[in-house]
Motif scaffolding. Structure first.
Motif: not given
Length: 185
Positions: A47-57, A134-139
């Motif tokens: 839900g909202k946690d997943r969306i925050a992870f995927r696209s939240g500044f 295990g690594a977080i990437s940002e695009a």
């Protein structure tokens, strides 16, 4: 010497209030906020946690999320205030061991956010965050102002258009109506 630039949260419509548990206010200084997810089981986010992870500044003042940021001019006093405010959150909310450690971490986050702003003032930026092995990437991608007259139905109504990318990632969908209903329940 070039002017100091930092990202500010931007809200073009009310959707952030529906898709995030807490939405940042427009105009806050922002950082990527990936540090909030370092010690979490990312596969279990929903839900909202997943969306925050995927696209939240992360808005520095509210410690809440925004889908978009805009490259903005800042001065040293504003930068220092953003560092101090973020450090306060890192200590109070995330348990930084002391003020000095919190300030060091906050300065690193603000410096990284500033490094994303090697763009013209007013450029709108979106982020897509992923986890691989295990690594977080940002695009990051920029959104460009739509030239007038392209859309006769909504002439002048849309300020921005989304630009297609060549990435082969699954499309992210949000049930805004379902989120709005759960928010009012």
């Amino acid at each position: 010497m070039s002017a100091l630039k930092l990202p500010r949260t931007l809200r073009l419509d009310p959707s952030d209030a529906f898709v995030f548990a807490e939405a940042a206010e427009p105009g806050e200084w922002a950082v990527t906020g990936s540090f909030l997810f370092w010690d979490r089981d990312l596969t279990s986010l929903t839900g909202k946690d997943r969306i925050a992870f995927r696209s939240g500044f992360l808005g520095v003042r509210s410690f809440a999320f925004s889908t978009l940021v805009v490259v903005s001019e800042a001065n040293e006093a504003e930068r220092d205030a953003a560092v101090a405010e973020l450090a306060g959150h890192l200590q109070a909310r995330l348990g930084a061991p002391d003020r000095t450690a919190a300030l060091v971490a906050a300065r690193e986050e603000i410096d990284f956010a500033a490094s994303l702003c090697d763009l013209p003032i007013g450029t709108v930026v979106a982020m897509h965050r992923t986890e691989t092995k295990g690594a977080i990437s940002e695009a990051f991608r920029t959104l460009h102002q739509k030239p007038g007259g392209e859309d006769r139905l909504h002439a002048g109504a849309r300020a921005f258009r989304f630009v297609e990318t060549d990435e082969d990632e699954p499309e992210e969908r949000a049930d805004l109506i379902g989120l709005a209903r759960s928010r009012t329940s």
